[in-house]
Motif scaffolding. Structure first.
Motif, PDB file in Angstrom:
ATOM      1  N   LEU A  87       0.825  -1.207   0.000  1.00 18.41           N
ATOM      2  CA  LEU A  87       0.000   0.000   0.000  1.00 18.41           C
ATOM      3  C   LEU A  87       0.860   1.258   0.000  1.00 18.41           C
ATOM      4  O   LEU A  87       0.534   2.243  -0.671  1.00 18.41           O
ATOM      5  N   GLY A  88       1.974   1.223   0.721  1.00 16.59           N
ATOM      6  CA  GLY A  88       2.871   2.369   0.711  1.00 16.59           C
ATOM      7  C   GLY A  88       3.458   2.630  -0.664  1.00 16.59           C
ATOM      8  O   GLY A  88       3.505   3.775  -1.135  1.00 16.59           O
ATOM      9  N   MET A  89       3.902   1.571  -1.331  1.00 21.47           N
ATOM     10  CA  MET A  89       4.506   1.716  -2.655  1.00 21.47           C
ATOM     11  C   MET A  89       3.479   2.147  -3.698  1.00 21.47           C
ATOM     12  O   MET A  89       3.752   3.009  -4.547  1.00 21.47           O
ATOM     13  N   VAL A  90       2.299   1.556  -3.636  1.00 21.28           N
ATOM     14  CA  VAL A  90       1.250   1.908  -4.600  1.00 21.28           C
ATOM     15  C   VAL A  90       0.857   3.375  -4.452  1.00 21.28           C
ATOM     16  O   VAL A  90       0.645   4.087  -5.440  1.00 21.28           O
ATOM     17  N   THR A  91       0.767   3.830  -3.212  1.00 21.35           N
ATOM     18  CA  THR A  91       0.419   5.237  -2.985  1.00 21.35           C
ATOM     19  C   THR A  91       1.506   6.168  -3.500  1.00 21.35           C
ATOM     20  O   THR A  91       1.221   7.217  -4.100  1.00 21.35           O
ATOM     21  N   ALA A  92       2.761   5.789  -3.281  1.00 20.87           N
ATOM     22  CA  ALA A  92       3.883   6.637  -3.677  1.00 20.87           C
ATOM     23  C   ALA A  92       4.086   6.696  -5.187  1.00 20.87           C
ATOM     24  O   ALA A  92       4.491   7.726  -5.723  1.00 20.87           O
ATOM     25  N   PHE A  93       3.811   5.588  -5.888  1.00 17.44           N
ATOM     26  CA  PHE A  93       4.143   5.525  -7.316  1.00 17.44           C
ATOM     27  C   PHE A  93       2.938   5.341  -8.237  1.00 17.44           C
ATOM     28  O   PHE A  93       3.075   5.449  -9.455  1.00 17.44           O
ATOM     29  N   GLY A  94       1.767   5.083  -7.672  1.00 19.50           N
ATOM     30  CA  GLY A  94       0.595   4.797  -8.500  1.00 19.50           C
ATOM     31  C   GLY A  94       0.156   5.951  -9.378  1.00 19.50           C
ATOM     32  O   GLY A  94      -0.142   5.767 -10.564  1.00 19.50           O
ATOM     33  N   GLY A  95       0.109   7.161  -8.812  1.00 18.59           N
ATOM     34  CA  GLY A  95      -0.345   8.308  -9.593  1.00 18.59           C
ATOM     35  C   GLY A  95       0.562   8.608 -10.763  1.00 18.59           C
ATOM     36  O   GLY A  95       0.105   8.877 -11.883  1.00 18.59           O
ATOM     37  N   GLY A  96       1.875   8.536 -10.530  1.00 24.76           N
ATOM     38  CA  GLY A  96       2.828   8.777 -11.608  1.00 24.76           C
ATOM     39  C   GLY A  96       2.738   7.721 -12.701  1.00 24.76           C
ATOM     40  O   GLY A  96       2.872   8.036 -13.893  1.00 24.76           O
ATOM     41  N   VAL A 102       0.015   5.966 -13.577  1.00 26.78           N
ATOM     42  CA  VAL A 102      -1.201   6.214 -14.356  1.00 26.78           C
ATOM     43  C   VAL A 102      -1.000   7.409 -15.287  1.00 26.78           C
ATOM     44  O   VAL A 102      -1.361   7.367 -16.470  1.00 26.78           O
ATOM     45  N   ARG A 103      -0.384   8.453 -14.775  1.00 27.03           N
ATOM     46  CA  ARG A 103      -0.110   9.642 -15.593  1.00 27.03           C
ATOM     47  C   ARG A 103       0.768   9.302 -16.788  1.00 27.03           C
ATOM     48  O   ARG A 103       0.490   9.710 -17.922  1.00 27.03           O
ATOM     49  N   ASN A 104       1.831   8.547 -16.561  1.00 29.62           N
ATOM     50  CA  ASN A 104       2.748   8.207 -17.648  1.00 29.62           C
ATOM     51  C   ASN A 104       2.047   7.432 -18.750  1.00 29.62           C
ATOM     52  O   ASN A 104       2.275   7.679 -19.941  1.00 29.62           O
ATOM     53  N   VAL A 105       1.209   6.499 -18.364  1.00 31.50           N
ATOM     54  CA  VAL A 105       0.484   5.701 -19.362  1.00 31.50           C
ATOM     55  C   VAL A 105      -0.423   6.594 -20.198  1.00 31.50           C
ATOM     56  O   VAL A 105      -0.457   6.493 -21.435  1.00 31.50           O
ATOM     57  N   LEU A 106      -1.155   7.491 -19.553  1.00 29.92           N
ATOM     58  CA  LEU A 106      -2.078   8.358 -20.279  1.00 29.92           C
ATOM     59  C   LEU A 106      -1.363   9.422 -21.112  1.00 29.92           C
ATOM     60  O   LEU A 106      -1.903   9.900 -22.110  1.00 29.92           O
ATOM     61  N   LEU A 107      -0.137   9.772 -20.732  1.00 31.36           N
ATOM     62  CA  LEU A 107       0.632  10.738 -21.517  1.00 31.36           C
ATOM     63  C   LEU A 107       1.445  10.062 -22.618  1.00 31.36           C
ATOM     64  O   LEU A 107       2.126  10.730 -23.384  1.00 31.36           O
ATOM     65  N   VAL A 156      -2.086  19.736 -19.107  1.00 28.67           N
ATOM     66  CA  VAL A 156      -1.228  20.001 -17.949  1.00 28.67           C
ATOM     67  C   VAL A 156      -2.028  19.870 -16.665  1.00 28.67           C
ATOM     68  O   VAL A 156      -1.571  19.266 -15.681  1.00 28.67           O
ATOM     69  N   MET A 157      -3.237  20.411 -16.656  1.00 28.25           N
ATOM     70  CA  MET A 157      -4.080  20.327 -15.467  1.00 28.25           C
ATOM     71  C   MET A 157      -4.508  18.890 -15.182  1.00 28.25           C
ATOM     72  O   MET A 157      -4.540  18.454 -14.022  1.00 28.25           O
ATOM     73  N   VAL A 158      -4.822  18.138 -16.228  1.00 27.74           N
ATOM     74  CA  VAL A 158      -5.194  16.733 -16.046  1.00 27.74           C
ATOM     75  C   VAL A 158      -4.012  15.939 -15.502  1.00 27.74           C
ATOM     76  O   VAL A 158      -4.161  15.107 -14.602  1.00 27.74           O
ATOM     77  N   ALA A 159      -2.820  16.199 -16.041  1.00 24.75           N
ATOM     78  CA  ALA A 159      -1.621  15.514 -15.549  1.00 24.75           C
ATOM     79  C   ALA A 159      -1.374  15.835 -14.085  1.00 24.75           C
ATOM     80  O   ALA A 159      -0.968  14.961 -13.303  1.00 24.75           O
ATOM     81  N   ALA A 160      -1.639  17.066 -13.694  1.00 19.29           N
ATOM     82  CA  ALA A 160      -1.473  17.462 -12.295  1.00 19.29           C
ATOM     83  C   ALA A 160      -2.433  16.695 -11.395  1.00 19.29           C
ATOM     84  O   ALA A 160      -2.051  16.202 -10.332  1.00 19.29           O
ATOM     85  N   VAL A 161      -3.683  16.586 -11.822  1.00 20.25           N
ATOM     86  CA  VAL A 161      -4.685  15.873 -11.014  1.00 20.25           C
ATOM     87  C   VAL A 161      -4.356  14.394 -10.927  1.00 20.25           C
ATOM     88  O   VAL A 161      -4.420  13.785  -9.849  1.00 20.25           O
ATOM     89  N   LEU A 162      -3.997  13.791 -12.065  1.00 18.59           N
ATOM     90  CA  LEU A 162      -3.687  12.357 -12.071  1.00 18.59           C
ATOM     91  C   LEU A 162      -2.492  12.041 -11.183  1.00 18.59           C
ATOM     92  O   LEU A 162      -2.499  11.061 -10.432  1.00 18.59           O
TER      93      LEU A 162
END
Length: 198
Positions: A35-44, A46-51, A119-125
Motif C-alpha cells: 500500500l505504501g509503494m502503490v500510494t507513492a508511485f501509482g499516480g505517476g 497512471v499519468r505516464n500511461v495516459l501521456l 497540464v491540469m489533467v496531468a497534475a490531477v492524475l
C-alpha cells in the motif's frame, strides 16, 4: 533541481500516507509495503500511461524506491504513536504529497509541450492518483470523491504551472506551500464545492 525535489517530497509523503493507512487497517508487513509503494508511485504510473510514456520509466527510480522502503519500514516498526494522531498527521502528509506530485505532473506535461488542459489533467492524475488507488485498496471511499475540496487544488497547481510558473523554482516551492495549505484548510474548515440537491 525542482523536479527532483518534488519527486522526493511527493514520494516520501505518499509512502508515509499509504503505510499509515495500511497500519490503521491492521495489514501485515507485506500489505503495508504494497500500500505504501502503490500510494507513492501509482499516480505517476497512471499519468505516464495516459501521456504516452513507457510504463518502464517507473522502474528507473531506484533512489525513490529506496527512500519509500526506508520510510515504510520506519512506519511499520514505529507507528503506534503516529497512528493515534492519524487524522492530523495523515492529512498533512497527504496534502504535501498531493501538492508536490501535482506540480511535478504539471511540469512533465509542460515539458512535453501539452495544452493547458492536459497540464491540469496531468497534475490531477499525479497528485490524486496514488491516493485514489490507496483508498480503493484499503476499502475506503477515495478522498477525491468526498465533500472536502481535494483534486481541485491539484488542478489549480496545474493551471499555474501551465501558464508559466514552471520557469521559477522558488515560485514552484511557494506554490507547493500554498496548495498544501489550502488542502489542509479545506479539510479542517470543511470547505466544499457546489453540489446538486437532487
Amino acid at each position: 533541481m525542482a523536479w527532483e525535489v518534488f519527486s522526493f517530497i511527493g514520494t516520501a509523503a505518499f509512502a508515509i500516507s499509504g503505510a499509515l493507512i495500511a497500519m490503521e487497517e491492521k495489514y501485515d508487513i507485506f500489505g503495508v509495503y504494497i500500500l505504501g509503494m502503490v500510494t507513492a508511485f501509482g499516480g505517476g504510473a497512471v499519468r505516464n500511461v495516459l501521456l504516452g510514456l513507457p510504463a518502464s520509466v517507473l522502474w528507473s527510480q531506484n533512489f525513490l524506491f529506496i527512500v519509500a522502503s526506508i520510510l515504510i519500514t520506519f512506519i511499520f516498526f514505529f507507528s503506534k504513536t503516529i497512528i493515534n494522531h492519524w487524522n492530523r498527521w495523515g492529512t498533512y502528509f497527504d496534502a504535501i504529497g498531493l501538492a508536490a506530485f501535482a506540480i511535478q505532473g504539471a511540469m512533465l506535461a509542460v515539458n512535453m509541450n501539452m495544452s493547458l488542459f492536459a497540464v491540469m489533467v496531468a497534475a490531477v492524475l499525479t497528485g490524486a492518483g496514488g491516493g485514489v488507488i490507496r483508498d480503493l485498496l484499503a476499502g475506503r471511499r477515495p478522498l477525491v470523491f468526498k465533500r472536502d475540496i481535494y483534486a481541485v487544488w491539484a488542478a489549480g497547481a496545474g493551471f499555474f504551472v501551465g501558464i508559466g510558473l514552471h520557469g521559477n523554482d522558488w515560485a514552484l516551492y511557494g506554490l507547493l506551500v500554498v496548495v498544501a495549505t489550502l488542502r489542509i484548510l479545506s479539510y479542517h474548515y470543511h470547505w466544499e464545492l457546489p453540489r446538486s440537491d437532487s
